[in-house]
Design an enzyme around this catalytic site. Structure first.
Site, PDB file in Angstrom:
ATOM      1  N   CYS A 133     -18.072 -12.646  -0.107  1.00 49.28           N
ATOM      2  CA  CYS A 133     -17.529 -13.939   0.305  1.00 49.28           C
ATOM      3  C   CYS A 133     -18.140 -14.337   1.651  1.00 49.28           C
ATOM      4  CB  CYS A 133     -16.007 -13.842   0.414  1.00 49.28           C
ATOM      5  SG  CYS A 133     -15.441 -12.946   1.883  1.00 49.28           S
ATOM      6  N   GLU A 176     -16.015  -4.945   1.392  1.00 46.88           N
ATOM      7  CA  GLU A 176     -17.218  -4.851   2.225  1.00 46.88           C
ATOM      8  C   GLU A 176     -16.870  -4.542   3.679  1.00 46.88           C
ATOM      9  OE1 GLU A 176     -18.003  -7.927  -1.058  1.00 46.88           O
ATOM     10  OE2 GLU A 176     -16.321  -7.346   0.227  1.00 46.88           O
ATOM     11  N   HIS A 201     -11.234  -6.763   3.071  1.00 50.77           N
ATOM     12  CA  HIS A 201     -12.065  -6.851   1.871  1.00 50.77           C
ATOM     13  C   HIS A 201     -12.866  -5.557   1.736  1.00 50.77           C
ATOM     14  CE1 HIS A 201     -12.170 -11.534   1.503  1.00 50.77           C
ATOM     15  NE2 HIS A 201     -10.955 -11.083   1.793  1.00 50.77           N
ATOM     16  N   CYS A 239     -17.307 -11.808   4.490  1.00 50.66           N
ATOM     17  CA  CYS A 239     -18.014 -10.535   4.326  1.00 50.66           C
ATOM     18  C   CYS A 239     -19.514 -10.700   4.547  1.00 50.66           C
ATOM     19  CB  CYS A 239     -17.724  -9.945   2.957  1.00 50.66           C
ATOM     20  SG  CYS A 239     -16.002  -9.427   2.794  1.00 50.66           S
TER      21      CYS A 239
END
Length: 161
Positions: A87, A59, A57, A90
């Site tokens: 999310c 992040e 992801h 993350c």
């Protein structure tokens, strides 16, 4: 929380990264920028599809790069700018990295409603007992695991984080 034009600038960069990754097919519409002392030290966009890595992801990618720049696993006195609210995975990584602030553009509800990225099932699953989750979990060898912790506790020179 007080925001500044600098916050806007770095958040716009996170959004630009999201467009970049999405348009080249690397992954979903997400970007992140990590800033320390007014300088970008790490950034990234979602790379899940490009790398076949479900943890890639934006992040996480930005955290890995920023920690490499700092040569540290902590993001002390840093701000992370995200194109969307992080999310659960993350957010966990962000809390472990311990930046000072998080600034984001869209909420996780926006991501679910407008882009079909719905993490609500994860929030719901974490509240359930292990044995009734969609992916059941079983605990085994607890005593052996506790021995591992005992050795860790007794180690000289370890760095607690």
């Amino acid at each position: 929380m007080h925001t500044t034009s600098t916050d806007r600038q770095f958040l716009e960069r996170a959004i630009a990264l999201a467009y970049e990754g999405m348009r080249k097919g690397a992954g979903g519409p997400f970007g992140a920028v990590i800033v320390k002392d007014g300088r970008v030290i790490g950034e990234g966009h979602n790379e899940v599809l490009a790398t076949n890595d479900p943890t890639a992801h934006a992040e996480i990618t930005a955290i890995r790069r920023a920690c490499g720049v700092l040569n540290d696993f902590q993001l002390e006195n840093c701000t992370i700018y995200c194109s969307s609210e992080p999310c659960p995975m993350c957010m966990g990584a962000i809390y472990w990295a311990r930046p000072t602030r998080i600034v984001f553009a869209t909420s996780h509800q926006d991501a679910a409603e407008h882009a079909q990225f719905d993490d609500q099932f994860i929030y719901d699953e974490l509240k359930l007992p292990l044995e009734v989750r969609a992916i059941p979990a079983t605990q085994l060898l607890r005593e052996e695991g506790l021995k591992l912790f005992a050795e860790w506790r007794g180690m000289d020179g370890k760095k607690v984080y």
